[in-house]
Scaffold this motif. Structure first.
Motif, short mmCIF file in Angstrom:
data_model
loop_
_atom_site.label_atom_id
_atom_site.label_comp_id
_atom_site.label_asym_id
_atom_site.label_seq_id
_atom_site.Cartn_x
_atom_site.Cartn_y
_atom_site.Cartn_z
N UNK A 358 0.82 -1.21 0.00
CA UNK A 358 0.00 0.00 0.00
C UNK A 358 0.86 1.25 0.00
N UNK A 360 0.78 3.96 1.88
CA UNK A 360 1.25 4.56 3.12
C UNK A 360 1.76 3.49 4.07
N UNK A 362 2.60 3.77 7.07
CA UNK A 362 2.10 3.89 8.43
C UNK A 362 0.74 3.23 8.61
N UNK A 363 0.09 2.84 7.49
CA UNK A 363 -1.17 2.11 7.64
C UNK A 363 -0.95 0.62 7.86
N UNK A 364 0.30 0.15 7.81
CA UNK A 364 0.49 -1.28 8.02
C UNK A 364 1.52 -1.64 9.08
N UNK A 365 2.46 -0.75 9.39
CA UNK A 365 3.51 -1.12 10.34
C UNK A 365 2.96 -1.12 11.76
N UNK A 366 3.19 -2.19 12.50
CA UNK A 366 2.63 -2.26 13.85
C UNK A 366 3.53 -2.98 14.84
#
Lengths: 554, 281
Positions: A358, A360, A362-366
């Motif tokens: 994707x 961005x 920051x929408x997937x890193x956790x």
């Protein structure tokens, strides 16, 4: 009267290295100033010092030097007073819009200043007229396009009638057409007497509006301060994206005959003998009861394909490619993955074949560590621990971050996060890699380096090694990225595939470019004028090497 | 996926009312409904709810899904009440059983029995009516309440500028949050993440939500910081602010407020006098 920065130095709290070293510059009314430089060169810090966020919001840093705003020392002014002298449009318009409605957004600063309602209303009308956005008044900000949001954010700042405006990477999320519109507005504002300061690394675009003044920063210092011509001479073509003719001239002038940086892979036509990995058959799509947003999309992705999907913002590029991973399901037609109908497959099943990154990160890193982040995907699809560990090693080397396994993904820079987000898909060992806008938010030098690596891992041979994929698809609104890296271009406009073919075949067609809302870049022009028909398009540095050989032979 | 506010300007009486009058009505209605268990009284409130919904001028196309959700949820809740007779003990001591059904099996020595009684039917009906009333009135809000008016509504209800605007800003972030959530869900699905797959105990279940929650929360924090910068740069909080949109009470608003408080007073009076308690024929 102008903005005068003298001997400014700054270090952020708890940082030892200086973000700015002895920076001096002057920004004058009626001028467009371009501040260029790579990520981390101190451009954004300089802006924060001018608009007072440093030191008033970012406290505890080490600041020295002086900034005079039209004759007033900015360290003696309150933010509310500075805001009427200097307006700032932050990076990413989406993130600075505070109101639910366009009128409210333009009014926000004026409401805070406690102006009378009548005055606010007349300023809204006036500012909207100035930026040609009257039709947007009354609309919800959430539903605007990126280009519209950018203009509304700008209107909110301009309504406060500042004498200077600062823009931090205003082109970052815009397609070339909306970017060009934004820049034309900047020109008009400068001509009307405002001091316009644009921070941008897409300098080729900014040069279009003929900035009177250019500043080049590197590692917190001003390296160059002067006119545009001098900037082009001073800038390093590897660090910054310069117009193609300038790169060609520079590369030719360089003494060393080091080979051009990147040699593109296979031609698109070579892949026809392979069985398709993904096949779209007359795919149509609508959200719920909405109108159809994708019409009759038909194409196949075969091993060896390096496809750039281009088109304006909102054309349906992402909607199209989300079908390849099953996140969108066709409402008409069908998509085959590995010759199986995607309707019968779950997203998790498709993910073994198609890796989708994707836009961005920051929408997937956790996860707390890069290692855990990278093992999440392969663990979900049931790879065994030994394979996962091996995949982590090659994925990290593929994105040039080999020693980062124990770092925290969320503490990395944006560019590094982007690479980790790609690595976390590579560990699933997909056969096709799909990336949505892989270069946004990164400067030219870093994304060039990174795209070179990613593209060189397309391997169409029968014996696919771990860490390689058979086909690559990327969405971009940067035409030059397509010219440089892709062997096939798919152009999407209003949900319709208007062109599909090798860059050298379709991009020579002027009528098609018009229809696809593609602005011809200097790189495209250099390719079409220097290369014979049917020759593979290439990056400017390669063109220089190529034409040097031609010259030598002649 | 949430795609912005469902609100649209409509030429309806409901949307012409002052938001404060509507809030007054909403809360008076809420508390009035809470006071009754008599299904005949609740039927009256249900009729009022239906009138209000008709006044809202919403189409089924816009709101159908929300209504189905409300009805599905309340029906389920009603059925649970009907079969288990939960909460019934505080309303009645004896039951008139109409039908009873014994499960043909025993679980750990206990044989489940389901019996239907008149009391349970009426309790389920009134439970259903109460929940439908409240849910329906609440569902109307996002469709008919202009989100640009939240801030000024709170301001005119007496909150200070900063707090009122903070609440307004929260409203602005609801759709963004929904979109962040959808994007994160998509991004993780592409990594083979399946929320439906059950593994591990309670702790495992919570851990399983981390890939969804962490990015969304981090995003909100970063967004919050950036918005603070943007607001500082536009002189927020430096002096008393003007609110571009103002609210003015029209005669109809006074009427609505008067009627709302009358409804609440009458309900409270009736309730104190012992009317409207649980009822069966």
């Amino acid at each position: 009267m102008s903005i005068v920065v003298s001997h400014l130095s700054y270090a952020y709290r708890s940082h030892t290295e200086q973000a700015l070293h002895d920076v001096s510059a002057e920004f004058r009314p009626r001028e467009v100033t371009l501040i260029a430089g790579a990520s981390g060169c101190g451009k954004t810090t300089l802006i924060r010092c001018i608009n007072g966020l440093i030191p008033q919001s970012y406290t505890g840093g080490q600041l020295s030097g002086q900034i005079m705003l039209f004759g007033q020392d900015n360290s003696k002014l309150k933010l509310a007073d500075i805001s009427q002298l200097v307006g700032t449009v932050l990076q990413g318009p989406e993130r600075q819009i505070v109101a639910t409605e366009v009128n409210g957004e333009i009014a926000f600063g004026l409401e805070n200043l406690g102006l009378a309602r009548e005055e606010i209303r007349s300023r809204i009308q006036h500012t909207a007229a100035l930026l040609h956005i009257e039709p947007l008044l009354g609309r919800q900000t959430f539903l605007l396009s990126d280009g519209e949001k950018q203009k509304v954010a700008l209107a909110g700042v301009l309504a406060m009638r500042p004498r200077a405006i600062l823009l931090d990477e205003p082109l970052a999320s815009l397609d070339p057409e909306s970017g060009h519109e934004t820049l034309s507005v900047m020109r008009e504002l400068a001509d009307a007497g405002i001091a316009v300061v644009i921070i941008e690394h897409r300098i080729e675009d900014v040069l279009d509006i003929k900035p009177e003044h250019c500043v080049y920063m590197s590692a917190g210092r001003v390296i160059y301060d002067g006119d545009a011509r001098g900037l082009l001479d001073a800038a390093d073509w590897r660090e910054m994206k310069l117009p193609a003719p300038v790169i060609i001239r520079k590369v030719r002038a360089e003494k060393s005959t080091t080979a051009p940086v990147f040699q593109p892979a296979l031609r698109g036509g070579d892949s026809a003998r392979y069985t398709p990995l993904i096949e779209y058959q007359r795919v149509g799509f609508r959200y719920d009861d909405g109108p159809e947003v994708l019409h009759d999309a038909t194409f196949a992705v075969r091993p060896g394909d390096i496809i750039a999907v281009i088109g304006p913002n909102g054309a349906g590029k992402t909607t199209l490619l989300k079908h390849a991973i099953g996140l969108n399901r066709p409402t008409r037609g069908r998509v085959l993955i590995n010759q199986q109908d995607s309707a019968k497959l779950s997203v998790a099943q498709i993910a073994r074949t198609v890796g989708y990154v994707f836009q961005s990160p920051s929408h997937m890193l956790f996860a707390p560590t890069v290692r855990e982040e990278l093992s999440f995907g392969p663990h979900n699809i049931g790879l065994d621990p030994r394979t996962i560990e091996a995949n982590i090693t090659y994925a990290l080397s593929a994105v040039s971050l080999p020693d980062s396994a124990n770092l925290a993904p969320l503490a990395l820079s944006f560019g590094q996060q982007k690479r980790i987000s790609i690595a976390s898909i590579l560990t699933m060992n997909p056969r096709v890699l799909v990336m949505d806008e892989p270069t946004t938010g990164q400067d030219y030098a870093s994304y060039t380096h990174f795209m070179n690596d990613i593209v060189s891992r397309v391997n169409a041979g029968a014996d696919r090694k771990a860490g390689f994929y058979e086909a690559l698809i990327f969405i971009t609104h940067d035409l030059d990225l397509g010219i440089t890296y892709a062997n096939r271009i798919i152009a999407v406009v209003d949900g319709i595939i208007v062109a599909d073919g090798a860059p050298e075949d379709i991009l020579r067609d002027q009528a098609l470019l018009m229809r696809s809302h593609v602005r011809a870049t200097s790189l495209l022009q250099a390719n079409t004028s220097l290369l014979g028909r049917g020759m593979r398009f290439m990056p400017a540095a390669s063109l220089a090497g190529m034409t040097r050989v031609l010259d030598d032979n002649a | 996926m949430i795609t912005g506010w469902q609100y649209k300007p409509r030429a309806t009486l409901l949307q012409r009312l002052d938001p404060r009058a509507r809030l007054a009505f909403y809360f008076c209605f809420l508390f009035s409904v809470f006071m009754f268990w008599d299904v005949r009284v609740l039927a009256g409130f249900l009729a009022l709810t239906i009138v209000v919904i008709r006044c809202a001028g919403l189409s089924w196309r816009e709101t159908g899904r929300a209504w189905l959700l409300v009805l599905g949820f309340t029906s389920f809740y009603g059925l649970v009440t009907l079969f288990t007779g939960q909460v019934g003990r505080q309303f009645y001591q004896t039951e008139h059983v109409i039908a009873s059904w014994q499960a043909p099996l025993t679980l750990f020595g206990w044989q489940p029995v389901i019996s239907i009684s008149t009391e349970r039917i009426y309790l389920a009906l009134s439970q259903f009516a109460r929940v439908v009333d409240i849910a329906a009135m609440t569902v109307l809000i996002p469709y008919t309440f202009d989100p640009a008016l939240y801030g000024i509504t709170f301001r005119r209800l007496g909150l200070p500028d900063k707090l009122a605007f903070a609440l307004d800003l929260t409203m602005r972030f609801v759709p963004s949050l929904g979109r962040d959530f959808a994007m994160t869900m998509d991004a993780q699905k592409a990594r083979g993440y399946e929320l439906e797959r059950r593994e591990g105990g309670l702790l495992g279940q919570v851990r399983k939500l981390a890939p969804l929650l962490v990015p969304v929360i981090i995003h909100s924090i970063i967004n919050g910081e950036e918005i603070t910068d943007a607001m500082d740069l536009r002189a927020f909080g430096t002096r008393p602010r003007t609110w571009l949109r103002d609210l003015r009470f029209a005669p109809r608003d006074y009427a609505v407020v008067a009627l709302s408080f009358t409804m609440l007073a009458v309900s409270a009076g009736a309730s104190l006098l012992g009317y409207g308690r649980f009822w069966t024929p």
